[in-house]
Design a protein around this motif. Structure first.
Motif, PDB file in Angstrom:
ATOM      1  N   LEU A   1       0.814  -1.219   0.000  1.00  0.00           N
ATOM      2  CA  LEU A   1       0.000   0.000   0.000  1.00  0.00           C
ATOM      3  C   LEU A   1       0.845   1.264   0.000  1.00  0.00           C
ATOM      4  O   LEU A   1       0.302   2.359   0.197  1.00  0.00           O
ATOM      5  N   GLN A   2       2.151   1.106  -0.173  1.00  0.00           N
ATOM      6  CA  GLN A   2       3.032   2.265  -0.049  1.00  0.00           C
ATOM      7  C   GLN A   2       2.648   3.381  -1.009  1.00  0.00           C
ATOM      8  O   GLN A   2       2.706   4.566  -0.663  1.00  0.00           O
ATOM      9  N   ASN A   3       2.237   3.023  -2.195  1.00  0.00           N
ATOM     10  CA  ASN A   3       1.869   4.037  -3.177  1.00  0.00           C
ATOM     11  C   ASN A   3       0.676   4.859  -2.714  1.00  0.00           C
ATOM     12  O   ASN A   3       0.564   6.044  -3.021  1.00  0.00           O
ATOM     13  N   ASN A   4      -0.246   4.224  -1.989  1.00  0.00           N
ATOM     14  CA  ASN A   4      -1.422   4.950  -1.481  1.00  0.00           C
ATOM     15  C   ASN A   4      -1.084   5.818  -0.285  1.00  0.00           C
ATOM     16  O   ASN A   4      -1.859   6.699   0.078  1.00  0.00           O
ATOM     17  N   LEU A   5       0.042   5.538   0.356  1.00  0.00           N
ATOM     18  CA  LEU A   5       0.428   6.316   1.533  1.00  0.00           C
ATOM     19  C   LEU A   5       1.262   7.545   1.163  1.00  0.00           C
ATOM     20  O   LEU A   5       1.353   8.491   1.949  1.00  0.00           O
ATOM     21  N   LYS A   6       1.851   7.533  -0.027  1.00  0.00           N
ATOM     22  CA  LYS A   6       2.752   8.619  -0.408  1.00  0.00           C
ATOM     23  C   LYS A   6       1.985   9.910  -0.694  1.00  0.00           C
ATOM     24  O   LYS A   6       0.797   9.901  -0.998  1.00  0.00           O
ATOM     25  N   GLU A   7       2.713  11.006  -0.630  1.00  0.00           N
ATOM     26  CA  GLU A   7       2.120  12.303  -0.932  1.00  0.00           C
ATOM     27  C   GLU A   7       1.849  12.412  -2.436  1.00  0.00           C
ATOM     28  O   GLU A   7       2.630  11.951  -3.256  1.00  0.00           O
ATOM     29  N   LYS A   8       0.725  13.036  -2.748  1.00  0.00           N
ATOM     30  CA  LYS A   8       0.324  13.243  -4.128  1.00  0.00           C
ATOM     31  C   LYS A   8       0.064  14.729  -4.352  1.00  0.00           C
ATOM     32  O   LYS A   8      -0.060  15.486  -3.393  1.00  0.00           O
ATOM     33  N   PRO A   9      -0.042  15.133  -5.608  1.00  0.00           N
ATOM     34  CA  PRO A   9      -0.235  16.574  -5.844  1.00  0.00           C
ATOM     35  C   PRO A   9      -1.444  17.143  -5.121  1.00  0.00           C
ATOM     36  O   PRO A   9      -1.415  18.308  -4.695  1.00  0.00           O
TER      37      PRO A   9
ATOM     38  N   GLY B   1      -1.939 -16.047   4.490  1.00  0.00           N
ATOM     39  CA  GLY B   1      -2.572 -15.354   3.369  1.00  0.00           C
ATOM     40  C   GLY B   1      -3.874 -14.703   3.765  1.00  0.00           C
ATOM     41  O   GLY B   1      -4.173 -13.564   3.401  1.00  0.00           O
ATOM     42  N   GLN B   2      -4.693 -15.422   4.562  1.00  0.00           N
ATOM     43  CA  GLN B   2      -5.971 -14.872   4.997  1.00  0.00           C
ATOM     44  C   GLN B   2      -5.758 -13.705   5.966  1.00  0.00           C
ATOM     45  O   GLN B   2      -6.442 -12.686   5.894  1.00  0.00           O
ATOM     46  N   LEU B   3      -4.800 -13.866   6.897  1.00  0.00           N
ATOM     47  CA  LEU B   3      -4.556 -12.795   7.862  1.00  0.00           C
ATOM     48  C   LEU B   3      -4.021 -11.549   7.160  1.00  0.00           C
ATOM     49  O   LEU B   3      -4.402 -10.417   7.496  1.00  0.00           O
ATOM     50  N   ASN B   4      -3.162 -11.720   6.168  1.00  0.00           N
ATOM     51  CA  ASN B   4      -2.681 -10.576   5.389  1.00  0.00           C
ATOM     52  C   ASN B   4      -3.832  -9.901   4.659  1.00  0.00           C
ATOM     53  O   ASN B   4      -3.847  -8.682   4.459  1.00  0.00           O
ATOM     54  N   GLN B   5      -4.809 -10.692   4.239  1.00  0.00           N
ATOM     55  CA  GLN B   5      -5.989 -10.124   3.579  1.00  0.00           C
ATOM     56  C   GLN B   5      -6.743  -9.211   4.545  1.00  0.00           C
ATOM     57  O   GLN B   5      -7.243  -8.151   4.170  1.00  0.00           O
ATOM     58  N   VAL B   6      -6.838  -9.637   5.822  1.00  0.00           N
ATOM     59  CA  VAL B   6      -7.507  -8.802   6.827  1.00  0.00           C
ATOM     60  C   VAL B   6      -6.752  -7.483   6.992  1.00  0.00           C
ATOM     61  O   VAL B   6      -7.341  -6.403   7.023  1.00  0.00           O
ATOM     62  N   PHE B   7      -5.412  -7.571   7.106  1.00  0.00           N
ATOM     63  CA  PHE B   7      -4.606  -6.358   7.234  1.00  0.00           C
ATOM     64  C   PHE B   7      -4.823  -5.442   6.031  1.00  0.00           C
ATOM     65  O   PHE B   7      -4.942  -4.214   6.182  1.00  0.00           O
ATOM     66  N   MET B   8      -4.853  -6.050   4.835  1.00  0.00           N
ATOM     67  CA  MET B   8      -5.044  -5.264   3.619  1.00  0.00           C
ATOM     68  C   MET B   8      -6.386  -4.534   3.652  1.00  0.00           C
ATOM     69  O   MET B   8      -6.479  -3.344   3.344  1.00  0.00           O
ATOM     70  N   ASN B   9      -7.448  -5.234   4.048  1.00  0.00           N
ATOM     71  CA  ASN B   9      -8.775  -4.619   4.078  1.00  0.00           C
ATOM     72  C   ASN B   9      -8.833  -3.476   5.092  1.00  0.00           C
ATOM     73  O   ASN B   9      -9.347  -2.391   4.811  1.00  0.00           O
ATOM     74  N   LEU B  10      -8.309  -3.722   6.305  1.00  0.00           N
ATOM     75  CA  LEU B  10      -8.391  -2.706   7.357  1.00  0.00           C
ATOM     76  C   LEU B  10      -7.539  -1.481   7.008  1.00  0.00           C
ATOM     77  O   LEU B  10      -7.967  -0.333   7.202  1.00  0.00           O
ATOM     78  N   LEU B  11      -6.323  -1.708   6.493  1.00  0.00           N
ATOM     79  CA  LEU B  11      -5.460  -0.581   6.144  1.00  0.00           C
ATOM     80  C   LEU B  11      -6.008   0.188   4.954  1.00  0.00           C
ATOM     81  O   LEU B  11      -5.952   1.424   4.903  1.00  0.00           O
ATOM     82  N   ALA B  12      -6.558  -0.529   3.981  1.00  0.00           N
ATOM     83  CA  ALA B  12      -7.160   0.148   2.831  1.00  0.00           C
ATOM     84  C   ALA B  12      -8.355   0.988   3.258  1.00  0.00           C
ATOM     85  O   ALA B  12      -8.570   2.104   2.765  1.00  0.00           O
ATOM     86  N   ASN B  13      -9.147   0.480   4.199  1.00  0.00           N
ATOM     87  CA  ASN B  13     -10.277   1.258   4.727  1.00  0.00           C
ATOM     88  C   ASN B  13      -9.780   2.524   5.426  1.00  0.00           C
ATOM     89  O   ASN B  13     -10.367   3.603   5.297  1.00  0.00           O
ATOM     90  N   ALA B  14      -8.694   2.350   6.198  1.00  0.00           N
ATOM     91  CA  ALA B  14      -8.164   3.507   6.903  1.00  0.00           C
ATOM     92  C   ALA B  14      -7.661   4.566   5.922  1.00  0.00           C
ATOM     93  O   ALA B  14      -7.878   5.768   6.106  1.00  0.00           O
ATOM     94  N   ILE B  15      -7.005   4.115   4.852  1.00  0.00           N
ATOM     95  CA  ILE B  15      -6.516   5.053   3.841  1.00  0.00           C
ATOM     96  C   ILE B  15      -7.687   5.773   3.178  1.00  0.00           C
ATOM     97  O   ILE B  15      -7.662   6.991   2.960  1.00  0.00           O
ATOM     98  N   ASP B  16      -8.751   5.030   2.857  1.00  0.00           N
ATOM     99  CA  ASP B  16      -9.925   5.645   2.241  1.00  0.00           C
ATOM    100  C   ASP B  16     -10.595   6.634   3.201  1.00  0.00           C
ATOM    101  O   ASP B  16     -11.094   7.691   2.792  1.00  0.00           O
ATOM    102  N   ALA B  17     -10.595   6.273   4.483  1.00  0.00           N
ATOM    103  CA  ALA B  17     -11.234   7.154   5.470  1.00  0.00           C
ATOM    104  C   ALA B  17     -10.486   8.479   5.608  1.00  0.00           C
ATOM    105  O   ALA B  17     -11.076   9.511   5.952  1.00  0.00           O
ATOM    106  N   LEU B  18      -9.176   8.466   5.332  1.00  0.00           N
ATOM    107  CA  LEU B  18      -8.364   9.679   5.462  1.00  0.00           C
ATOM    108  C   LEU B  18      -8.327  10.498   4.179  1.00  0.00           C
ATOM    109  O   LEU B  18      -7.617  11.508   4.112  1.00  0.00           O
TER     110      LEU B  18
END
Length: 952
Positions: free
Chosen positions: A781-789, A811-828
């Motif tokens: 998710l590093q690309n989603n965390l970086k600063e953008k214009p 694999g399943q646990l990483n999927q949970v991390f991916m979902n939660l972190l992606a939600n957090a990124i979207d929320a911000l």
């Protein structure tokens, strides 16, 4: 000087020594004999020592023996001098001889003192024996090791030669060293034809793939890669082209020099053809669904369309995309027109059984059409309903003739029951490709349906066949006795030339044919008819059956043919019905129904029903025969498609009766099948994109090297570079491949989300480091965390505790991390936009940075917690209470599937026995907490069917 020398050898004034013994003969004799024996003994000792030193040339310190011999000789000479001085008093000579002996004695004594420590340091005989024993043991161990090494080499050679994978070994010059039997089988060349040859010396590699193969081999030869995998085309000995997958490994010695290259080769030609067939099958299935003459659709729990077929869209005049984008289907159909549909939805939700209803809707042709609809709940793996499946048939025409049909309602219901049983029977026999199962299922179902005494199936055998003497011959003779002692069947016993010990018989029935009963269903009190029957027993009915004529006998006692009447009554058969079947291969079988307890009339409806059964049975027999001959997955898949097409055609013909509509309740299984068919090619494409990216980058690097060392290309090359815009292509090609990879990941996400609610997968439980999984997810998710214009960067604060390794499905646990972190990124997202605007307007203003906190800790001895928190806008209690519901999402249409948190909840709670909950309030951000045990109850496997899905 001469006087002294003379005195040395003369007696001078001395008297002989014998005077001291008073010249007593006995005493003189005693001294002479004793001294002589001593002298001789002394002289023999040096001789023995010299002989020993000469024989043992390896004797250590051999010079000490010579020194000791000199001392002994001097001593012996002194004893001889004692004898001499008895009569000749040359005492000066004797004195010098004694002095010489003293000097030698002193030297020997000094040498012995110096030598004793060295002699003591030599191994003792016991020590030498122990060393010898140790050497013997070591020699035996080395011999055993050599023997084991030889055995291991033999075993390795055996496994290589008998491996289902071809094994090819190349030397450092890329010449063939080993060519296994499987390689001979795949490519056609024998080992002696290719050993020692370079691939360029015979046609093995397709010219178009030669450059890629050369690049792969060079990486191994120069140590750039210890192993690699390549897929390319190869020629066989007969010049056929096959696709092979090569697993290459380089063997290096201790100095890093290449010794050989080992290649494991798989022929993947059949697999590639099968994959191509699966792609075509997917298209065929979609075409079948879209051209089905009925409406097929699926909604979620909120009434949002998840699937709709082409027939539905065309009848309503609405595109599929429009159906799928609206929150509720009533927005398209209309609020008033949807009242009845919403009522039937509610009724279906309130019960477990499928719900039937009738509705009237306005079609695109401007007319109102009557629809008969069946709806059923679609349940997820947890048993909770996740949506509705609906099927609808336009019955407007049927409504117009409904009054006429009411007159035959009783007959219709009976026919409907028969048709229902017929379809169930057809489904059962089509679902099996085993001939015996198909026939036994058929006779069992028909006997149960018609309530008759027996039902059996027999095959017509037009030629003489070999049968077991004790089963076939005795069976026929027993049947013959039941008929008439005068009726005979010729049974000739013979012995097969290949096996003299096995008795067999040859049946030569009258008219060169016989019949074999292979399956039957009967009352337990009746005798079995399984066995063989001659053509003479069947009589003239054989010709009628071979002409595929139906024979119907309601009462055998009224039969006009005495011969056949006698045949039936001899078996106690009162009522008889036979229906011939001919397969595509030309074989003829007969389905026979019989009743023995009383007269039974065979109505036309039952005959028609059995005709339909025999039609389905003929199809099933053909399919079983095809399956047994081909055994190929592609043909099997095609047969399934043909069966589905036949089922849909049958549904179109009998749609007025709605007998088969309940079968569509299994649409979820079909959706899972469609998802599976899509998933295979997508996985293939997705898996190859990374290799394509590597190959493209390697080619671009090669181009840069050419430009570096050959900066001035020829005019023709320069013109080509300008035409293709090489600089732009070099920059754009990696981006293009990256976007393709993102696209395939999106498709896989949606497909696997559908599979989550249709089937279960399995994945192994492993001990993993949770922090590694979190870090890898953050890296993705590093690309989603970086600063953008237009957005600020998101800072991630990690507060990792000291966690033990835990048992889980990584694999399943990483999927949970991916979902939660992606939600957090979207929320911000909104906070990042807002803070970026403030930063641009007031650079000195210290704005609140978008932040994600990740904290891990040990709760107790057997549970850990992972908490992911953001400083986003938070959520209301109503939203928080629905977070883990399937298909619930707060995102815009098309930006989320609503499956992410639902699947995460299943992974954590149901699959790992943990807890997943959210703490949030509006304006205060959100915190998701995961609590899972360190050890799982079942440490073998966790069953999962959980796809990778988007976060809410």
């Amino acid at each position: 000087m001469l006087d002294n020398w003379h005195n040395f050898f003369t007696a001078g004034q001395f008297i002989p020594h014998g005077h001291c013994y008073l010249w007593k003969p006995g005493l003189v004799r005693l001294h002479v004999v004793s001294d002589a024996i001593i002298a001789l003994s002394y002289y023999s000792i040096p001789l023995t020592l010299v002989h020993l030193v000469r024989k043992r040339g390896d004797l250590p310190f051999n010079w000490i023996f010579l020194s000791f011999g000199s001392f002994i000789i001097a001593c012996g000479t002194g004893h001889l001098m004692n004898i001499w001085t008895l009569w000749h008093p040359t005492y000066w000579l004797a004195g010098f001889l004694n002095a010489f002996t003293a000097i030698i004695s002193a030297c020997v004594a000094v040498l012995l003192v110096w030598l004793i420590p060295k002699i003591l340091a030599l191994p003792s005989p016991a020590q030498l024996a122990a060393v010898n024993r140790k050497l013997e043991i070591e020699i035996k161990e080395r011999q055993q090791a050599r023997l084991e090494l030889d055995q291991a080499y033999q075993q390795l050679t055996f496994h290589v030669e008998n491996s289902p994978v071809a094994v090819v070994e190349w030397d450092s010059e890329f010449r063939v060293k080993r060519w296994s039997r499987q390689a001979e089988k795949i490519f056609g060349w024998k080992a002696n034809e290719v050993i020692g040859k370079h691939p360029a010396e015979w046609q093995l590699i397709h010219p178009e793939d030669a450059e890629a193969v050369s690049s792969s081999v060079l990486k191994l030869l120069y140590g750039n890669e210890p192993r690699n995998i390549s897929k390319h085309r190869n020629y066989t000995k007969d010049n056929s082209i096959i696709y092979c997958e090569w697993y290459n490994s380089a063997f290096m010695d201790e100095s890093g020099t290449l010794v050989s290259i080992l290649s494991l080769v798989l022929d993947i030609s059949d697999r590639l053809r099968a994959e191509e067939g699966l792609v075509n099958q997917k298209r065929t299935l979609r075409t079948i669904l879209d051209h089905a003459p009925i409406w097929i659709w699926m909604t979620d729990t909120k009434g949002k369309m998840q699937f709709v077929n082409k027939t539905f869209c065309e009848d309503m005049g609405v595109t599929e995309s429009r159906f799928l984008e609206v929150p509720h289907y009533s927005e398209i159909i209309g609020k008033e027109e949807s009242v009845n549909s919403l009522t039937s939805d509610a009724a279906c939700w309130s019960q477990d059984a499928p719900h039937h209803s009738e509705e009237t809707l306005l079609f695109v042709d401007g007319k109102f059409h009557d629809l008969e609809i069946i709806k059923a709940k679609l349940k997820g793996e947890s048993g909770k309903a996740i949506g509705l499946i609906g099927l609808a048939v336009d019955v407007s025409d049927r409504k117009q003739v409904q009054l006429a049909l009411q007159q035959s309602e009783i007959q219709f219901r009976q026919l409907a029951q028969h048709e229902e049983l017929l379809n169930r029977l057809a489904s059962q026999i089509r679902n099996s490709l085993d001939l015996d199962t198909i026939l036994q299922t058929t006779v069992n179902q028909i006997r149960n349906l018609l309530q008759i005494d027996r039902c059996y199936f027999l095959w017509y055998r037009p030629k003489t066949k070999e049968l077991n003497a004790k089963s076939a011959a005795e069976n026929i003779l027993e049947i013959t006795k039941k008929l008439d002692p005068e009726e005979k069947i010729s049974v000739n016993y013979f012995t097969d030339s290949a096996d003299k010990s096995r008795p067999k018989c040859q049946i030569v029935p009258i008219e060169n044919c016989y019949w074999e009963v292979v399956n039957e269903a009967k009352d337990t009190s009746l005798d079995s008819y399984i066995g063989f029957y001659s053509g003479e027993q069947i009589g003239r009915w054989t010709d009628r059956l071979l002409q595929l004529s139906i024979i119907r006998v309601n009462d055998a006692s009224t039969l006009s043919e005495p011969e056949m009447q006698k045949f039936l009554l001899s078996f106690g058969m009162i009522s008889y019905l036979s229906l011939p079947i001919q397969t595509q291969s030309g074989e003829i079988g007969v389905l026979v129904c019989g009743h023995q307890s009383c007269v039974r009339v065979w109505p036309d409806s039952e005959v028609e029903l059995l005709q339909a059964v025999t039609n389905q049975l003929a199809i099933a027999l053909d399919q079983a025969e095809i399956y047994s001959q081909t055994r190929q997955v592609a043909f099997h898949a095609q047969a399934q498609a043909e069966q589905l097409e036949q089922a849909l055609q049958q549904l179109q013909k009998t749609q007025a009766h709605l007998i088969q509509t309940e079968k569509m309740s299994s649409l979820g299984q079909m959706v899972a099948g469609v998802a599976h068919e899509i998933n295979n090619p997508i996985n293939f494409i997705h898996g190859n994109i990374s290799y394509t990216s590597d190959y493209a980058l390697n080619l671009l690097d090669l181009v840069e090297l050419y430009q570096k060392y050959y900066p001035k290309p020829t005019p023709e090359i320069q013109e080509r570079i300008d035409n293709i815009d090489l600089a732009f292509m070099s920059e754009d090609l990696p981006k293009l491949l990256s976007s393709m990879k993102l696209g395939t990941e999106r498709i896989r996400s949606i497909v696997l989300s559908l599979r989550n609610f249709s089937r279960l997968d399995e994945s192994e439980v492993k001990e993993v480091n949770v922090h590694e999984g979190i870090d890898s997810t953050l890296l993705i998710l590093q690309n989603n965390l970086k600063e953008k214009p237009e957005e600020l960067s998101i800072q991630v604060i990690k507060d990792y505790g000291s966690l033990p390794s835990i048992e889980c499905c990584p694999g399943q646990l990483n999927q949970v991390f991916m979902n939660l972190l992606a939600n957090a990124i979207d929320a911000l997202h909104e906070l990042r936009l807002k803070q970026k605007q403030q930063e641009q307007q007031s650079p000195t203003l210290n704005a609140q940075l978008p932040t994600i906190w990740i904290r891990t800790e040990v709760i107790d001895s057997d549970r850990i917690a992972i908490k992911i928190k953001d400083n986003g806008p938070g959520m209301t209690e109503e939203v928080r209470s629905k977070l883990f519901d399937p298909f619930f999402t707060t995102k815009e249409v098309g930006k989320g599937t609503g499956l992410g948190l639902s699947i995460s909840y299943q992974i954590v709670v149901e699959k790992h026995g943990g807890q997943l909950y959210c703490i949030s309030a509006l304006g205060e951000g959100a915190e998701f907490a995961i609590e899972i045990p360190v050890r799982q109850q079942s440490n073998k496997k966790l069953i999962s069917g959980l796809p990778v899905a988007e976060a809410i």
